[in-house]
Design a protein around this motif. Structure first.
Motif, PDB file in Angstrom:
ATOM      1  N   PHE A 438       0.806  -1.226   0.000  1.00 33.36           N
ATOM      2  CA  PHE A 438       0.000   0.000   0.000  1.00 33.36           C
ATOM      3  C   PHE A 438       0.840   1.278   0.000  1.00 33.36           C
ATOM      4  N   LEU A 476      -4.793   5.188  -6.382  1.00 29.87           N
ATOM      5  CA  LEU A 476      -5.782   4.540  -5.515  1.00 29.87           C
ATOM      6  C   LEU A 476      -6.874   3.864  -6.343  1.00 29.87           C
ATOM      7  N   TRP A 479      -5.460   0.737  -8.034  1.00 32.11           N
ATOM      8  CA  TRP A 479      -5.231  -0.317  -7.027  1.00 32.11           C
ATOM      9  C   TRP A 479      -6.535  -1.029  -6.664  1.00 32.11           C
ATOM     10  N   LEU A 480      -7.539  -0.224  -6.282  1.00 35.57           N
ATOM     11  CA  LEU A 480      -8.815  -0.813  -5.869  1.00 35.57           C
ATOM     12  C   LEU A 480      -9.553  -1.429  -7.052  1.00 35.57           C
ATOM     13  N   SER A 483      -7.941  -4.737  -7.975  1.00 33.94           N
ATOM     14  CA  SER A 483      -8.282  -5.757  -6.969  1.00 33.94           C
ATOM     15  C   SER A 483      -9.679  -6.310  -7.217  1.00 33.94           C
ATOM     16  N   LYS A 484     -10.623  -5.412  -7.498  1.00 35.16           N
ATOM     17  CA  LYS A 484     -11.999  -5.828  -7.776  1.00 35.16           C
ATOM     18  C   LYS A 484     -12.084  -6.635  -9.066  1.00 35.16           C
ATOM     19  N   ILE A 490     -13.067  -6.251  -2.826  1.00 33.31           N
ATOM     20  CA  ILE A 490     -12.033  -5.383  -2.261  1.00 33.31           C
ATOM     21  C   ILE A 490     -11.984  -5.611  -0.756  1.00 33.31           C
ATOM     22  N   ASN A 491     -10.886  -6.177  -0.279  1.00 28.57           N
ATOM     23  CA  ASN A 491     -10.682  -6.365   1.154  1.00 28.57           C
ATOM     24  C   ASN A 491      -9.187  -6.411   1.434  1.00 28.57           C
ATOM     25  N   THR A 494      -7.386  -9.103  -0.920  1.00 30.05           N
ATOM     26  CA  THR A 494      -7.231  -8.807  -2.353  1.00 30.05           C
ATOM     27  C   THR A 494      -6.352  -7.586  -2.591  1.00 30.05           C
ATOM     28  N   THR A 495      -6.452  -6.587  -1.706  1.00 34.19           N
ATOM     29  CA  THR A 495      -5.590  -5.402  -1.878  1.00 34.19           C
ATOM     30  C   THR A 495      -4.152  -5.681  -1.470  1.00 34.19           C
TER      31      THR A 495
END
Length: 718
Positions: A438, A476, A479-480, A483-484, A490-491, A494-495
């Motif tokens: 992150f 951001l 990234w999200l 992941s989705k 997204i949690n 996964t992130t």
């Protein structure tokens, strides 16, 4: 919340009492060492941390040896030791070398930027001061937020990791460890300032490198390992149990590893942010002598290479070879993924091979790695809060003495704040792997706009302010969104995967460059670098006028004191008592005199406004021609060294190995031998050489102490 929920439940390798004793005892010991060192500095070396110039930038007098040691120590995060071993365990021997290559180029880049800052803004204290000069208050505030966020998040993540490790190996509650880790650092940093951190950094470096070499050699030569050849044989014999998906033929002994290269790229982006966006590394460059910045920083860049490479390779592969044997602490139970992610690979291997004394030594190494990071972070944040916030927006007329007092308070405040953040991350279930993924997304957006502040005159104010904000949201979103898209939700799991983090880091790092160029081209403006000098010289003029007022006040105070009691001086509002301007007067008279001789018009201008309006063509650089010539030569040298380091560590060395190849026994033995030899090079570069470089100061201080002790003994006898 239990250790299982936090994912750090491990084996209790040492009693809780040992953990508490080591944390508290080491903190007290370092405080004592620093207090003694400060006494010696004041008494025999004419260095007083009671001035802001000494507290923040160590009077710009630090030599090559101490610079290399301090930079090495600040950059020897817990990642390079504990987590290089953990990631080698997961993905094989490619990780430690990639980790090493992801540490040195940032320091080489910082050397080039540091020298350029000396040329263009010779008397700066922080990188944010330069931002405010060029982009005004709004840009200043944006970069204050970016810098503090990067610093606090990086520092808190180190405390988080350390507290989880201490909890995992000693059973000490992670909340207690979280509080105790920064406590001693707050004390010695608040008292000693930047020079104190240089001295403690040297001690950290010395102790840590001795322990690193001890651990590496003890592990390799242990009967259960059987030398480098024995280690190779054991890894090969357990290859079926240790199959790594994404590696060539699933081998730990191949450089062709998909996950390793993804981790390496994320690490490079994140580490670049941790250096360029960390005021501590700028401060250390401002604190160096003219001839010390480039060699000091690049020596540290080369020395740091050996830590993750040698240590990570030996411990990661040894743990793989032994984790299913009776000597391993978890046997016959499994060595779980949560334990690996929490960093237990290295301490468990030490326990298996060296025993209890090894775990105590590991505790000391852990303390060294954590506190060296925290101390530099505290000085950086305290400088931002005192100089860039308090002096700029709250009390512009603050005296030097007042600034140092505020710096002390902000060190304590930062210590409390990062402790709270670390506790929040702990209870939130974060671990070092997730944080490592992150952090680049959070920290990278400001890198290019900050670099362009010194490198490109075409970057406009709007571009510098808007581009990092847009860059963060771009990273951001990528990234999200990734992941989705890849994993369906997204949690935290996964992130914390490699590909979303890599794509997010790339977007966060590169998009601000595009935004900056586009916004700058919309309304072009060319910045004149001499404006930096005009602002600095206007400040110097204010300092000179304060000095003359202080001298007059001191003269008046002296004559008045001979006639009135001291309390009457205070009652009458004596300026010496109330403002502390005498502290400013003694700030740096030699520098003020030099600058005044070159720019008399600024110094004789009637006000700060008129000083700031002196034509640019009439401004003379405050540094003499010989010094400037040296700096320009060092600037060219720094960029050459940076390019060479990038070409060698990114391309010439690792890329030919990224192929369908498993290391042979001979090649592995040679590879690891060089890695271990590099640790000895690091020891000579940042431990032995600083002693040689600073020998005159050491002998001067030692003679002073000897004579003082001798005089004390004589007085007792008489």
């Amino acid at each position: 919340m239990s250790g299982v929920q936090l994912g750090v439940l491990g084996q209790e390798l040492v009693p809780q009492s040992t953990g508490y004793g080591l944390l508290i005892g080491l903190g007290v010991a370092f405080c004592g060492v620093i207090l003694v060192a400060l006494k010696i500095q004041r008494a025999y070396l004419s260095e007083d941390s009671g001035t802001s110039e000494m507290f923040m930038v160590a009077n710009r007098s630090v030599g090559i040896g101490l610079t290399s040691s301090a930079v090495f120590s600040s950059w020897m995060w817990i990642n390079e030791t504990v987590f290089s071993a953990a990631m080698c365990y997961r993905y094989g021997l490619a990780v430690p070398l990639w980790w090493a290559t992801g540490l040195c180029f940032q320091i080489a880049l910082m050397a080039a930027l540091g020298v350029l800052a000396k040329i263009r803004v010779p008397y700066a204290h922080t990188s944010l001061e330069i931002i405010r000069m060029r982009y005004g208050n709004i840009g200043h505030v944006v970069f204050i937020i970016l810098n503090i966020t990067n610093n606090v998040f990086g520092c808190a993540s180190m405390i988080l990791t350390g507290s989880q490790l201490i909890y995992g190996i000693s059973g000490m509650h992670f909340a207690a460890a979280t509080v105790l880790i920064p406590l001693g650092v707050v004390a010695y940093t608040a008292v000693g300032g930047l020079k104190a951190t240089f001295l403690t950094d040297y001690l950290h470096t010395t102790i840590a490198l001795i322990l690193i070499i001890y651990f590496t050699l003890s592990t390799v030569t242990h009967d259960a390992v059987g030398g480098l050849g024995g280690l190779y044989d054991k890894v090969q014999a357990t290859a079926a149990q240790n199959f790594v998906r994404g590696n060539y033929e699933g081998s730990l002994l191949t450089f062709k590893s998909k996950e390793a290269i993804i981790w390496a790229l994320i690490l490079k982006f994140g580490n670049l942010a941790l250096v360029v966006m960390d005021t501590a590394f700028w401060q250390k460059s401002f604190a160096t002598e003219v001839n010390a910045t480039v060699p000091g920083y690049n020596l540290a860049a080369l020395a740091i290479f050996g830590v993750p490479w040698g240590l990570g390779t030996v411990f990661g592969l040894t743990a793989r070879a032994l984790h299913n044997t009776p000597i391993f602490p978890t046997y016959p139970g499994p060595f779980t993924d949560s334990m690996i992610k929490a960093g237990f690979v290295m301490p468990y291997t030490i326990k298996a091979l060296i025993g209890d004394k090894g775990i105590v030594a590991f505790f000391v190494l852990l303390f060294m790695a954590l506190t060296s990071t925290i101390s530099s972070s505290m000085i950086a944040v305290s400088s931002i809060l005192s100089f860039d916030v308090y002096k700029t927006y709250i009390n512009p007329k603050a005296s030097d003495k007042k600034l140092v007092q505020v710096s002390h308070l902000t060190v304590a405040f930062h210590g409390v704040f990062i402790t709270g953040i670390a506790l929040a991350l702990n209870y939130g279930g974060a671990n070092m792997t997730w944080i490592g993924y992150f952090r680049p997304i959070l920290s990278c957006p400001g890198i290019i706009p900050l670099g362009l502040t010194l490198l490109w005159s075409g970057q406009t104010r709007n571009a510098a302010i808007i581009s990092p904000i847009l860059g963060f949201f771009t990273g951001l979103a990528i990234w999200l969104g990734t992941s989705k898209s890849l994993y369906g939700e997204i949690n935290m799991t996964t992130t914390g995967m490699g590909l979303p983090a890599l794509y997010g880091a790339i977007g966060s790092f590169f998009s601000p460059a595009l935004y900056s160029v586009l916004i700058s081209l919309y309304k072009p403006y060319k910045f004149d670098w001499r404006i930096f000098l005009r602002i600095e010289l206007a400040d110097e003029a204010q300092l000179a006028r304060s000095s003359s007022v202080a001298q007059q006040a001191h003269s008046d105070a002296t004559s008045t004191t001979s006639q009135e009691p001291e309390k009457d001086n205070k009652a009458h509002g004596n300026p010496v008592a109330d403002t502390g301007v005498l502290d400013i007067a003694s700030h740096d008279p030699e520098r003020a005199r030099s600058v005044q001789e070159k720019n008399p018009k600024i110094f004789y201008a009637g006000s700060d406004d008129s000083a700031a309006s002196i034509p640019l063509d009439e401004i003379q650089h405050p540094l003499d021609a010989a010094t400037l010539q040296k700096l320009h030569w060092w600037h060219r040298t720094a960029w050459i060294m940076f390019i060479v380091i990038v070409l060698v560590t990114f391309i010439a060395w690792p890329m030919p190995l990224y192929r369908n190849y498993i290391f042979t026994k001979t090649f592995f033995e040679g590879w690891t031998t060089v890695a271990i030899i590099w640790q000895f090079f690091a020891f000579f570069a940042v431990v032995i050489y600083p002693l040689y470089d600073g020998w005159s100061e050491i002998t001067k201080g030692a003679k002073g102490v000897y004579h003082a002790v001798q005089a004390f003994v004589q007085s007792k006898k008489s």
